[in-house]
Write a protein that holds these residues in place. Structure first.
Motif, short mmCIF file in Angstrom:
data_model
loop_
_atom_site.label_atom_id
_atom_site.label_comp_id
_atom_site.label_asym_id
_atom_site.label_seq_id
_atom_site.Cartn_x
_atom_site.Cartn_y
_atom_site.Cartn_z
N ILE A 1 33.25 27.28 47.09
CA ILE A 1 32.14 28.18 46.74
C ILE A 1 32.51 29.62 47.08
N GLN A 2 33.14 29.82 48.25
CA GLN A 2 33.58 31.16 48.62
C GLN A 2 34.62 31.68 47.62
N SER A 3 35.51 30.81 47.19
CA SER A 3 36.51 31.19 46.19
C SER A 3 35.84 31.61 44.89
N VAL B 1 40.18 32.93 57.06
CA VAL B 1 38.79 33.36 57.17
C VAL B 1 38.69 34.68 57.93
N MET B 2 39.43 34.79 59.02
CA MET B 2 39.37 36.00 59.83
C MET B 2 39.85 37.21 59.03
N THR B 3 40.95 37.06 58.33
CA THR B 3 41.47 38.16 57.53
C THR B 3 40.49 38.54 56.43
N THR B 4 39.86 37.55 55.81
CA THR B 4 38.88 37.81 54.75
C THR B 4 37.67 38.54 55.30
N LEU B 5 37.22 38.16 56.49
CA LEU B 5 36.07 38.85 57.10
C LEU B 5 36.38 40.33 57.29
N GLY B 6 37.58 40.62 57.78
CA GLY B 6 37.96 42.02 57.95
C GLY B 6 38.05 42.75 56.62
N LEU B 7 38.63 42.10 55.63
CA LEU B 7 38.76 42.73 54.31
C LEU B 7 37.41 43.00 53.68
N ALA B 8 36.45 42.12 53.92
CA ALA B 8 35.10 42.31 53.35
C ALA B 8 34.49 43.62 53.82
N ILE C 1 29.12 37.72 51.03
CA ILE C 1 30.51 37.26 51.06
C ILE C 1 30.98 36.97 52.48
N THR C 2 30.21 37.39 53.50
CA THR C 2 30.61 37.12 54.88
C THR C 2 29.87 35.94 55.50
#
Length: 223
Positions: free
Chosen positions: A93-95, A157-164, A176-177
């Motif tokens: 779903i996140q994808s 997940v951690m990298t994505t949270l920062g990128l968001a 998205i977070t």
């Protein structure tokens, strides 16, 4: 009612620390040297985010989340925990959300990156991409246990949270977070039960990420 209150958090973790870290090790052995490619992609995505190529960065992240959903959760984590397959579907779903954002271009952050919220985002993203893989060898684990962006769930997940925090704004940023924050809490609680030092790292990242979200929302009101 008394039956439910008799349960502890440990009762919901159907595996031991040895089994869990052996799973991470098997994943590392299976996909090496793909780690080099996924970490390079992580560097590219951070660069794209900082250069305001948000749609392309979202597309790359969407592919990575789908890969982790299937190879980490559905194929392997589900062997240890019956909920693993369902978590994998949430990663899908996140994808899908990342893919839709890449296609629609809604609420992308086109403002200058030299803000406090963006700095927090960069710090979290780099912690996930570069910092987290070193925890296993530093704490006595093998290099194959090192969790790597695009291969294992936590650094992805951690990298994505920062990128968001760098790439999005408004309701899209909060949307998205949700899944990343929930997974970091679940993983943190799991690692806490297993007495793994990574638990504290994940809890701290969630707290800092929440500060970044609130800060970003305030910045958006005045910029």
């Amino acid at each position: 009612m008394n039956g439910w209150t008799s349960y502890t958090l440990q009762d919901f973790i159907p595996f031991t620390a040895d089994i869990y870290f052996r799973l991470l090790e098997r994943i590392g052995e299976t996909f090496w040297p793909l780690h080099l490619l996924t970490m390079a992609l992580g560097v590219v995505v951070i660069w794209l985010a900082l250069k305001n190529h948000v749609r392309l960065a979202s597309l790359v992240l969407a592919i990575i989340w789908a890969f982790v959903a299937y190879t980490f959760f559905i194929q392997r984590y589900a062997e240890l925990n019956w909920a693993g397959g369902y978590i994998g579907y949430f990663f899908f779903i996140q994808s899908l959300l990342l893919l839709l954002i890449a296609l629609a271009g809604v609420n992308l952050n086109s403002r200058p990156r030299k803000t406090s919220a963006s700095a927090i985002g960069v710090a979290i993203a780099l912690a996930g991409l570069i910092g987290l893989p070193f925890i296993a060898p530093i704490t006595g684990g093998s290099w194959y246990q090192a969790e790597v962006f695009g291969i294992h769930a936590d650094p992805t997940v951690m990298t994505t949270l920062g990128l968001a925090l760098i790439m999005f704004r408004g309701w899209v940023l909060w949307l998205i977070t949700i899944i990343p924050a929930l997974w970091l809490l679940i993983s943190g609680l799991t690692l806490w039960v297993l007495d793994a030092p990574q638990a504290i790292v994940l809890f701290v990242v969630v707290a800092i990420g929440l500060i970044g979200l609130i800060w970003k929302s305030i910045e958006d009101q005045f910029v």
